[in-house]
Motif scaffolding. Structure first.
Motif, PDB file in Angstrom:
ATOM      1  N   ALA A 400      64.868  24.588 -78.607  1.00 39.88           N
ATOM      2  CA  ALA A 400      65.557  24.651 -79.895  1.00 39.88           C
ATOM      3  C   ALA A 400      66.783  23.740 -79.916  1.00 39.88           C
ATOM      4  O   ALA A 400      67.077  23.095 -80.923  1.00 39.88           O
ATOM      5  N   THR A 401      67.492  23.677 -78.781  1.00 42.70           N
ATOM      6  CA  THR A 401      68.670  22.812 -78.692  1.00 42.70           C
ATOM      7  C   THR A 401      68.270  21.349 -78.791  1.00 42.70           C
ATOM      8  O   THR A 401      68.955  20.542 -79.429  1.00 42.70           O
ATOM      9  N   LEU A 402      67.149  20.984 -78.151  1.00 46.52           N
ATOM     10  CA  LEU A 402      66.664  19.608 -78.246  1.00 46.52           C
ATOM     11  C   LEU A 402      66.301  19.271 -79.688  1.00 46.52           C
ATOM     12  O   LEU A 402      66.673  18.202 -80.201  1.00 46.52           O
ATOM     13  N   ALA A 403      65.580  20.182 -80.362  1.00 50.02           N
ATOM     14  CA  ALA A 403      65.183  19.940 -81.756  1.00 50.02           C
ATOM     15  C   ALA A 403      66.399  19.715 -82.643  1.00 50.02           C
ATOM     16  O   ALA A 403      66.394  18.849 -83.523  1.00 50.02           O
ATOM     17  N   SER A 404      67.446  20.491 -82.405  1.00 47.43           N
ATOM     18  CA  SER A 404      68.668  20.321 -83.182  1.00 47.43           C
ATOM     19  C   SER A 404      69.391  19.029 -82.823  1.00 47.43           C
ATOM     20  O   SER A 404      69.901  18.320 -83.688  1.00 47.43           O
ATOM     21  N   GLY A 405      69.402  18.701 -81.525  1.00 46.64           N
ATOM     22  CA  GLY A 405      70.143  17.535 -81.059  1.00 46.64           C
ATOM     23  C   GLY A 405      69.535  16.200 -81.422  1.00 46.64           C
ATOM     24  O   GLY A 405      70.236  15.183 -81.451  1.00 46.64           O
ATOM     25  N   ILE A 406      68.215  16.166 -81.698  1.00 47.55           N
ATOM     26  CA  ILE A 406      67.579  14.897 -82.048  1.00 47.55           C
ATOM     27  C   ILE A 406      67.194  14.844 -83.521  1.00 47.55           C
ATOM     28  O   ILE A 406      66.438  13.980 -83.935  1.00 47.55           O
ATOM     29  N   SER A 407      67.722  15.772 -84.302  1.00 46.27           N
ATOM     30  CA  SER A 407      67.512  15.704 -85.745  1.00 46.27           C
ATOM     31  C   SER A 407      68.246  14.498 -86.315  1.00 46.27           C
ATOM     32  O   SER A 407      69.172  13.965 -85.695  1.00 46.27           O
ATOM     33  N   SER A 408      67.843  14.065 -87.478  1.00 42.98           N
ATOM     34  CA  SER A 408      68.449  12.878 -88.087  1.00 42.98           C
ATOM     35  C   SER A 408      69.962  13.027 -88.226  1.00 42.98           C
ATOM     36  O   SER A 408      70.733  12.117 -87.915  1.00 42.98           O
ATOM     37  N   HIS A 409      70.385  14.196 -88.694  1.00 39.87           N
ATOM     38  CA  HIS A 409      71.813  14.429 -88.905  1.00 39.87           C
ATOM     39  C   HIS A 409      72.581  14.381 -87.589  1.00 39.87           C
ATOM     40  O   HIS A 409      73.651  13.767 -87.501  1.00 39.87           O
ATOM     41  N   SER A 410      72.031  15.033 -86.557  1.00 38.05           N
ATOM     42  CA  SER A 410      72.736  15.096 -85.272  1.00 38.05           C
ATOM     43  C   SER A 410      72.832  13.726 -84.612  1.00 38.05           C
ATOM     44  O   SER A 410      73.868  13.378 -84.035  1.00 38.05           O
ATOM     45  N   ILE A 411      71.762  12.946 -84.693  1.00 34.96           N
ATOM     46  CA  ILE A 411      71.785  11.613 -84.077  1.00 34.96           C
ATOM     47  C   ILE A 411      72.813  10.730 -84.763  1.00 34.96           C
ATOM     48  O   ILE A 411      73.612  10.038 -84.095  1.00 34.96           O
ATOM     49  N   LEU A 412      72.828  10.744 -86.077  1.00 37.11           N
ATOM     50  CA  LEU A 412      73.785   9.912 -86.806  1.00 37.11           C
ATOM     51  C   LEU A 412      75.215  10.373 -86.549  1.00 37.11           C
ATOM     52  O   LEU A 412      76.118   9.555 -86.359  1.00 37.11           O
ATOM     53  N   GLU A 413      75.435  11.675 -86.508  1.00 38.12           N
ATOM     54  CA  GLU A 413      76.766  12.207 -86.229  1.00 38.12           C
ATOM     55  C   GLU A 413      77.216  11.839 -84.820  1.00 38.12           C
ATOM     56  O   GLU A 413      78.392  11.552 -84.585  1.00 38.12           O
ATOM     57  N   ARG A 414      76.289  11.839 -83.880  1.00 36.70           N
ATOM     58  CA  ARG A 414      76.613  11.512 -82.499  1.00 36.70           C
ATOM     59  C   ARG A 414      77.058  10.056 -82.369  1.00 36.70           C
ATOM     60  O   ARG A 414      77.907   9.715 -81.541  1.00 36.70           O
ATOM     61  N   LEU A 415      76.458   9.191 -83.173  1.00 36.95           N
ATOM     62  CA  LEU A 415      76.739   7.759 -83.059  1.00 36.95           C
ATOM     63  C   LEU A 415      77.926   7.310 -83.907  1.00 36.95           C
ATOM     64  O   LEU A 415      78.646   6.395 -83.533  1.00 36.95           O
ATOM     65  N   GLU A 416      78.121   7.937 -85.053  1.00 36.43           N
ATOM     66  CA  GLU A 416      79.177   7.497 -85.954  1.00 36.43           C
ATOM     67  C   GLU A 416      80.558   7.724 -85.330  1.00 36.43           C
ATOM     68  O   GLU A 416      80.802   8.722 -84.667  1.00 36.43           O
ATOM     69  N   GLY A 417      81.426   6.784 -85.566  1.00 37.21           N
ATOM     70  CA  GLY A 417      82.779   6.903 -85.043  1.00 37.21           C
ATOM     71  C   GLY A 417      82.944   6.292 -83.676  1.00 37.21           C
ATOM     72  O   GLY A 417      83.951   5.654 -83.378  1.00 37.21           O
ATOM     73  N   SER A 418      81.955   6.465 -82.806  1.00 34.25           N
ATOM     74  CA  SER A 418      82.037   5.908 -81.465  1.00 34.25           C
ATOM     75  C   SER A 418      81.627   4.448 -81.428  1.00 34.25           C
ATOM     76  O   SER A 418      81.922   3.746 -80.471  1.00 34.25           O
ATOM     77  N   HIS A 419      80.906   3.986 -82.455  1.00 39.60           N
ATOM     78  CA  HIS A 419      80.441   2.602 -82.495  1.00 39.60           C
ATOM     79  C   HIS A 419      80.742   2.018 -83.868  1.00 39.60           C
ATOM     80  O   HIS A 419      79.837   1.731 -84.658  1.00 39.60           O
ATOM     81  N   SER A 420      82.022   1.865 -84.163  1.00 35.99           N
ATOM     82  CA  SER A 420      82.419   1.351 -85.465  1.00 35.99           C
ATOM     83  C   SER A 420      82.027  -0.101 -85.670  1.00 35.99           C
ATOM     84  O   SER A 420      81.996  -0.597 -86.800  1.00 35.99           O
ATOM     85  N   ASP A 421      81.701  -0.829 -84.554  1.00 38.85           N
ATOM     86  CA  ASP A 421      81.309  -2.231 -84.672  1.00 38.85           C
ATOM     87  C   ASP A 421      79.838  -2.378 -85.038  1.00 38.85           C
ATOM     88  O   ASP A 421      79.351  -3.487 -85.221  1.00 38.85           O
ATOM     89  N   PHE A 422      79.115  -1.256 -85.124  1.00 39.76           N
ATOM     90  CA  PHE A 422      77.708  -1.297 -85.490  1.00 39.76           C
ATOM     91  C   PHE A 422      77.512  -0.639 -86.857  1.00 39.76           C
ATOM     92  O   PHE A 422      78.187   0.335 -87.194  1.00 39.76           O
ATOM     93  N   VAL A 423      76.603  -1.202 -87.628  1.00 39.63           N
ATOM     94  CA  VAL A 423      76.191  -0.570 -88.877  1.00 39.63           C
ATOM     95  C   VAL A 423      74.854   0.105 -88.619  1.00 39.63           C
ATOM     96  O   VAL A 423      73.869  -0.556 -88.301  1.00 39.63           O
TER      97      VAL A 423
END
Length: 505
Positions: A400-423
């Motif tokens: 269940a944790t994996l399903a939540s962690g690789i959802s579209s929202h979670s992946i985008l949230e994980r990446l946003e902010g940490s890679h401001s040089d990427f769109v």
């Protein structure tokens, strides 16, 4: 109970996945090829459809040589057999090279094509075995170094301290784990036999001219089909794995273009030369085999990208924690690691800087990455020899944790902010025939009584690998019957079930 449902979700693309086993026997030659190609087409703002499946080697090399050979064939029809042989050798060389690039080794090829059993059946402890792990996968250590576990966007929960896992009393062989997971299901075997025949014939025709084992050196030399700047690799350790995955997916997609190229060339040739049976027969075999070959390449490339062998090792390294008789509140650490790897791969697929795969191909790649993550979990769960009821509940928490962690929202949230040089674009929501529900059903069968478990295996034998069903017998039923973990329990009942069902199918 059947497990042929899809994980809930809304697909944003009509890209076809690997459900090629449902192909109708009456389907005309080439329809599967062209339906797969159409699913890869990308719409443009001007209303035109874009189909960028060709590579430089296929367009500037193979296409040009094919045109020249067909010109020779038209002017010198007496040498039709010789020219046909050269054409088939050229296409065999291209497609079998792509296949080896994606699967990695010759042994992986044999396992995927059903010519050899994976080492999964040999992972059980026998008398006199030592403890520890035996990792014979040469790429595993490299991939672990490049793992995104050390990346800057890691968001490991503060309450979750790094656990020290105990080593289970098993010497696990992690060699060819990815190929074992990619082993065809019983329902897929009719189409796999077609590909096996095509690959075996091609390898035999090129024997003495080409050494495909040298391709393995390309993968281990660090070249990764091209160079990655040291500065880039230093900033982002996962960029090498991501680039290699993109190259493999691109190569696999180019095989579709190559098959369509030969099919069109065959049709043109038959208009001008009436007796061209050799090219026609070879083309029919190629057109039927390439869509299945494409899906096998994509599936294997995704498993290697997430380093499935390391995921399995982490699951088995949980050790005695699976046996504890207490309720757990949080998932194991390996789940967070796997989510970070998936996020890294999506970042490489979706960032707008540098070369980029077409959107349908990116969607396809992301679909296989998610499916590979779930299948890796199931592979690891099937190798847990001793597990309490609470341990099975922990598996459900991990899932269940994996399903939540690789959802579209979670992946985008994980990446946003940490890679401001990427769109970055939002990961698409996709349907997975073998996703969360597929694995969750497997975990729940461990709770079944012996008779119900055997009935489930019989009812679902075409949907799950024999290795995983043997795991149900050994680890589920065997554990309740008191089988010792110090010796090899009997797996013959499940093997006999699969053999019998294959005979009567």
């Amino acid at each position: 109970m059947s497990c042929n449902e899809s994980t809930p979700g809304t697909s944003e693309s009509n890209v076809e996945t690997d459900d090629y086993s449902s192909e109708s026997k009456n389907e005309s030659t080439g329809s599967k090829l062209y339906s797969t190609i159409v699913s890869m087409m990308e719409g443009q703002p001007d209303g035109h459809q874009y189909l960028p499946l060709g590579t430089q080697s296929s367009i500037n090399g193979l296409a040009k040589w094919t045109s020249r050979l067909l010109t020779i064939l038209k002017k010198l029809p007496l040498i039709v057999d010789d020219v046909s042989r050269v054409i088939s050798n050229l296409f065999d060389l291209y497609l079998l090279t792509v296949f080896r690039l994606c699967v990695g080794t010759g042994q992986n090829e044999r396992i995927i094509l059903g010519l050899e059993k994976s080492s999964h059946l040999n992972h059980l402890p026998r008398d006199g075995e030592t403890t520890g792990y035996n990792n014979n996968n040469p790429a595993a250590s490299k991939n672990r170094v490049l793992s995104l576990r050390q990346n800057s966007f890691s968001k490991k929960p503060k309450h979750q301290a790094k656990r020290q896992y105990t080593t289970p009393p098993v010497e696990w062989s992690l060699k060819n784990v990815e190929a074992g997971i990619c082993t065809p299901l019983p329902k897929e075997m009719p189409n796999i036999l077609r590909v096996r025949e095509f690959v075996s014939r091609g390898q035999k025709s090129l024997e003495g001219m080409v050494n495909f084992d040298r391709i393995e050196g390309w993968l281990s030399s660090g070249s990764n089909f091209g160079s990655v700047d040291d500065e880039q690799e230093l900033k982002d350790p996962g960029i090498v794995v991501g680039c290699l995955f993109e190259k493999r997916i691109g190569a696999a997609c180019s095989s579709l273009f190559v098959a369509a190229l030969l099919d069109v060339a065959r049709r043109v040739t038959q208009r001008n030369i009436s007796s061209c049976d050799a090219i026609g027969s070879y083309t029919n075999s190629l057109v039927e085999s390439v869509p299945i070959l494409f899906f096998l390449c994509t599936r294997m490339a995704s498993l290697q990208a997430i380093d499935a062998s390391y995921v399995v090792q982490q699951i088995t390294a949980v050790g005695s924690r699976w046996e504890e008789s207490r309720l757990f509140e949080h998932a194991n650490d390996y789940v967070e690691d796997l989510c970070e790897v998936c996020a890294s791969l999506w970042k490489n697929l979706s960032s707008v800087c540098g070369p980029q795969l077409p959107k349908p191909v990116r969607t396809l790649g992301w679909t296989y990455i998610l499916s590979s993550a779930y299948l890796s979990l199931m592979e690891g769960f099937s190798r847990v020899l001793k597990c309490s009821t609470e341990g099975r509940a922990l598996m459900s928490i991990d899932l269940a944790t994996l399903a939540s962690g690789i959802s579209s929202h979670s992946i985008l949230e994980r990446l946003e902010g940490s890679h401001s040089d990427f769109v970055l674009e939002r990961p698409p929501s996709v349907d997975l025939p073998r996703g969360k529900l597929y694995v969750d059903t497997y975990v729940k069968v461990f709770y079944y009584p012996e008779e119900d478990a055997m009935r489930w295996i019989i009812d679902n034998h075409e949907l799950y690998q024999q290795n995983h069903s043997i795991g149900l017998i050994i680890c589920g039923i065997g554990g309740r019957l008191g089988w010792s973990c110090d010796r090899q329990p009997p797996s013959e009942p499940t093997e006999q079930v699969y053999t019998f069902l294959e005979m009567v199918a």
